[in-house]
Design an enzyme around this catalytic site. Structure first.
Site, PDB file in Angstrom:
ATOM      1  CB  THR A  84      -0.968   0.051   1.328  1.00 25.71           C
ATOM      2  OG1 THR A  84      -1.759  -1.061   1.253  1.00 25.71           O
ATOM      3  CG2 THR A  84      -1.724   1.147   1.333  1.00 25.71           C
ATOM      4  CB  SER A 119      -2.309 -10.729  -1.496  1.00 26.49           C
ATOM      5  OG  SER A 119      -2.957  -9.965  -0.725  1.00 26.49           O
TER       6      SER A 119
HETATM    7  N1  ASP Z   1      -2.657  -5.620   0.140  1.00 25.32           N
HETATM    8  C1  ASP Z   1      -1.847  -4.457   0.647  1.00 25.32           C
HETATM    9  C2  ASP Z   1      -0.400  -5.471   0.807  1.00 25.32           C
HETATM   10  O1  ASP Z   1      -0.362  -6.217   1.652  1.00 25.32           O
HETATM   11  C3  ASP Z   1      -1.884  -4.142   2.277  1.00 25.32           C
HETATM   12  C4  ASP Z   1      -0.590  -3.362   2.534  1.00 25.32           C
HETATM   13  O2  ASP Z   1       0.147  -3.129   2.191  1.00 25.32           O
HETATM   14  O3  ASP Z   1      -0.949  -2.987   3.852  1.00 25.32           O
HETATM   15  O4  ASP Z   1       0.303  -5.403  -0.333  1.00 25.32           O
END
Ligand code: ASP
Length: 345
Positions: free
Chosen positions: A18, A64
């Site tokens: 993110t 992910s």
């Molecule tokens: N979906 C994002 C990831 O894990 C969430 C984050 O960065 O906090 O890459």
């Protein structure tokens, strides 16, 4: 402990997450963006009294999509640049950060420098972003030195004012800035008006040896979580996976499982035919105590490995590491039950 910041050289390793994401114009979904944007978002980086270089995944990813191949890439970057830098900061999505950082803790044997994972819940461009503080303080922690040596000499995870031992963490919240917890080990450092390092909690290698990077990981592993209503078909489905070599069994409370004969029989048969089964509690805090209740005594008798207070993230990655290291059958359980990088008490 008030540690001093001497001039340090830090390497930022940007994998995605993110922190560097932007909204897709068409779908409105967040997607990974390039590292230049992250740096642009934090001009304050130029004010830090350390030299910062960066390397980035060619295509930054949402965490992910992380897999053991990416862990090897991160470990190889640290290995390649180990002698050129005083510390490393890995920018990573928070979703699987505890898995990656736990894996790295095993892969980087004899580590004597900080490798600090961080990320954020909001993108760097967001007005209320948590990215700036997380990144700036992670760099400051990685740059800390005492008598010419790095203060932190392990894989850490910094998020929302706290530095944790990475292989003790779990992501516990999908929206709070305080997204991680380490319920079985105290924090290593905290950031407030002062940056306070709890030196007594830091990992220290007993013997100093050159860094050894382990890149063989075996992914023939699985996690099976018990729940009331758990049935034999499900168990057989998992135990029947061809080539499965090790299983994390997520049990209740202090390591308890139903005493149904079919369950115990099938688990015993699987262990006798060579499957390693580790007992890890579903609780976020506390420890497996095999034999405390009748409901775990049978597991103990059939040589289920005691995961004690290890997290599921640290257990599954430890299995991959030990299987990849070709640990012998006779010592596998004993080595698993030994704390290798401070991952269990
Ligand atoms: N979906 C994002 C990831 O894990 C969430 C984050 O960065 O906090 O890459």
């Amino acid at each position: 402990m008030a540690a001093k910041r001497e001039h340090s050289k830090i390497l930022l390793i940007y994998t995605g997450g993110t922190i560097g994401m932007v909204k897709d114009y068409h779908s409105g979904a967040l997607k990974a963006f390039d590292f230049a944007k992250v740096v642009e978002g934090i001009p304050e980086l130029g004010q830090l009294d350390c030299a910062i270089d960066s390397v980035s995944f060619r295509s930054p990813i949402d965490s992910s999509n992380m897999n053991p191949g990416h862990w090897v890439t991160i470990a190889s970057i640290v290995e390649k640049h180990y002698s050129d830098y005083d510390g490393f900061v890995v920018l990573h999505g928070s979703d699987t950060m505890s898995y990656t950082s736990s894996a790295l803790s095993y892969m980087l044997e004899n580590l004597e420098k900080p490798v600090i994972f961080t990320g954020s819940q909001l993108p760097i461009g967001d007005l209320r972003t948590d990215a700036k503080e997380n990144l700036i303080t992670s760099i400051q922690i990685a740059a800390l030195k005492e008598e010419g040596l790095p203060v932190v000499r392990e894989v850490g995870l910094y998020f929302e004012n706290k530095l944790y031992r990475a292989n003790r963490t779990t992501k516990i919240n999908a929206e709070h800035f305080e997204a991680f917890a380490s319920l079985n080990y105290p924090i290593l450092a905290e950031s407030g008006v002062h940056l306070k390092v709890h030196k007594e909690n830091l990992w220290r290698n007993r013997i100093k040896k050159p860094l050894k990077v382990h890149k063989e990981l075996d992914d023939r592993v699985a996690i099976l979580k018990l729940f009331p209503g758990f049935n034999r078909d499900l168990l057989r489905g998992v135990l029947g996976i061809s080539r499965l070599r090790a299983l994390v069994l997520e049990t209740y409370g202090a390591g308890n499982a139903p005493t149904e004969t079919w369950l115990l029989d099938d688990l015993k048969k699987a262990i006798d035919s060579g499957l390693y089964i580790v007992n890890v509690t579903q609780c976020s805090g506390g420890s497996v105590i095999m034999g405390q209740y009748e409901t775990s005594r049978e597991l103990e008798r059939m040589s289920v490995i005691n995961g004690r207070d290890i997290t599921t993230e640290a257990a599954i990655t430890k299995l991959m590491y030990l299987l990849g290291s070709k640990v012998s059958v006779s010592s596998f359980g004993t080595i698993f039950e030994t704390s290798l990088r401070g991952e269990m008490t």
